[in-house]
Scaffold this active site. Structure first.
Site, short mmCIF file in Angstrom:
data_model
loop_
_atom_site.label_atom_id
_atom_site.label_comp_id
_atom_site.label_asym_id
_atom_site.label_seq_id
_atom_site.Cartn_x
_atom_site.Cartn_y
_atom_site.Cartn_z
N ASN A 131 0.68 -1.42 -0.17
CA ASN A 131 -0.28 -0.01 0.27
C ASN A 131 0.87 1.24 0.34
OD1 ASN A 131 -2.17 1.66 0.41
ND2 ASN A 131 -2.61 0.63 2.17
N ARG A 143 -2.10 -2.36 -3.37
CA ARG A 143 -3.49 -1.31 -3.67
C ARG A 143 -3.36 0.03 -4.52
NH1 ARG A 143 -4.08 3.27 0.36
NH2 ARG A 143 -6.55 3.79 -0.10
N HIS A 171 -12.37 3.59 -0.88
CA HIS A 171 -12.77 2.64 0.23
C HIS A 171 -13.39 1.22 -0.27
CE1 HIS A 171 -12.41 6.39 3.20
NE2 HIS A 171 -11.18 6.05 2.97
N ARG A 226 -10.92 17.36 4.96
CA ARG A 226 -11.63 17.46 3.67
C ARG A 226 -12.67 17.66 3.85
NH1 ARG A 226 -9.98 11.57 1.77
NH2 ARG A 226 -8.05 11.95 2.14
N GLU A 245 -7.96 -4.71 4.62
CA GLU A 245 -8.41 -3.76 3.68
C GLU A 245 -6.85 -5.66 3.01
OE1 GLU A 245 -8.25 -0.50 4.54
OE2 GLU A 245 -9.30 0.19 2.42
#
Ligand code: ADP
Length: 408
Positions: A8, A89, A178, A238, A383
């Protein structure tokens, strides 16, 4: 048994895990941080040991080499050839990928073409893929996309109401993010819904980046993030969704450039922007408990946005059987789960066991009461294991079948 590595990568980091598959046993995991800076940080955990050193990683290539060399030095593997597959990923798969793909020249070219949609991420993923290709040239690799799970959305759920020629010409639409986490949560969550026909799950991946997804029968029907991870609920730094004219207005009243305001909405807003304290919800919650008004407001907006999306997706799914909380905040912050559940209680009949909820941090539990109209679970996401499963199935089981069929 086969050893499979997951990667990742970010613009300055490279997280890795080495699995024994199909047992899903983690042999080691770690991170190369501060790639490109003189003082890197290399962390590796194996068995009950954890080593931290400060090598310099001028680039991802040096980091990749150090990762696999450290496997040998620490006796985790004896030979590079023991690593039979790598799963990378990838943040943005655009319209091209609805599942993981073998990392061949075509996949590489498509990921490259999507760099403008995820400039920091996709570019770093490619650099990292090429770095490992050089270190382990014979090891097959796959790409697992954060957007793939969301490709089952219908046009009415993913199309933005802008002039349609722009949608067509530039592939401007909701891609979400996600996805690998939401897919994992849907697969894990199903065990709480035995006997339920067409199970409907709303999964809340709430970390410093956050997204909410409506899932019916294991398939995504709607998700909160948009063209990029800026959309959806408010996050650590954000904004999430807003009236789009805020953008133009901020440009005109501040004199900042569009790019500067875009960076502000990505990096200086959310918890950080509203509270003026921190992007970390722990700091903001602590300040809110002392009565700091901006921290109180930041928390109120955050919880309300989560509840609003759950309400929206309740309608979209025609009901809901399970709400899942996951990721940094969802797994570890009982106060956020409690406050969101309170916002849902009168309209949706959601009730949680408050005492049990307060004791759940970083572990799985069903936290709803038996009389709650919707079950609520905390499920730590994983994940990496999803990527390892795909890498194992595509590179090793798939290869086996290919050899078998050739032999026939
Ligand atoms: P990302 O992967 O998007 O960087 P994470 O899922 O790791 O984010 O979540 C990070 C956020 O989760 C932190 O900013 C913090 O707000 C929250 N968090 C992480 N650990 C804890 C904890 N032990 N208790 C409460 N909140 C936590």
């Amino acid at each position: 048994m086969a050893k499979v590595m997951t990667i990742n990568s970010g613009s300055s980091s490279l997280k890795f895990k080495l699995y024994e598959m199909p047992e899903e046993k983690v042999l080691c995991s770690g991170n190369c941080e501060r790639i490109g800076l003189p003082d890197g940080i290399f962390t590796i955990k194996y068995g009950d040991k954890k080593d931290v050193t400060n090598p310099s990683f001028p680039n991802h290539g040096v980091a990749a080499k150090l990762v696999v060399q450290s496997f040998i030095e620490k006796g985790i593997i004896k030979d590079f050839n023991e690593i039979k597959a790598i799963g990378h990923r990838i943040v943005q798969g655009g319209k091209y990928f609805s599942a993981s793909a073998m990392f061949d020249a075509d996949t590489e070219a498509k990921i490259e073409s999507l760099v403008p949609l995820a400039p920091l991420h996709n570019a770093a993923h490619l650099t990292c893929f090429r770095a490992f290709k050089e270190v382990l040239p014979n090891c097959p690799a796959i790409a697992t996309f954060d957007t793939a799970f969301h490709q089952t959305m219908s046009p009415a759920d993913y199309t933005f109401p802008i002039p349609y020629e722009l949608t067509e010409k530039y592939d401007i639409r909701r891609y979400g993010a996600h996805g690998t986490s939401h897919k994992y949560l849907a697969q894990e969550g199903i065990k709480y819904l035995e006997g339920v026909k067409n199970p409907r799950i709303i999964s809340c991946h709430i970390g410093s980046g956050a997204s909410i997804t409506a899932i019916e029968n294991g398939k995504c029907v709607a998700t909160s993030m948009g063209l990029t991870p800026l959309g959806g609920i408010m996050m650590g730094t954000r904004t999430g969704d807003m009236d789009p004219s805020v953008f133009n207005y901020v440009v005109s009243v501040t004199g900042k450039s569009a790019e500067e305001v875009y960076q502000m909405f990505n990096k200086k807003s959310g918890f950080l922007g509203v509270s003026g304290i921190s992007n970390d919800s722990r700091d903001v919650l602590a300040a809110a408990e002392k009565g700091e008004p901006h921290a109180v407001l930041a928390n109120q907006i955050f919880n309300r946005r989560i509840a609003d999306f759950i309400g929206q997706y309740y309608v979209r799914l025609g009901g809901c059987d399970l709400i899942v909380f996951s990721a940094g905040i969802g797994e570890n912050e009982p106060r956020t789960r409690r406050d969101v559940a309170h916002l849902l209680e009168s309209a949706l009949g959601v009730k949680i066991d408050e005492e049990l909820n307060m004791s759940i941090r970083g572990k799985e539990a069903l936290i709803s009461t038996p009389d709650s109209k919707i079950k609520v679970a905390v499920i730590p996401t994983d994940e990496e294991v999803m990527i390892a499963r795909d890498a194992y199935n595509m590179c090793i089981v798939g290869k086996y079948y290919e050899i078998e069929s050739k032999n026939c």
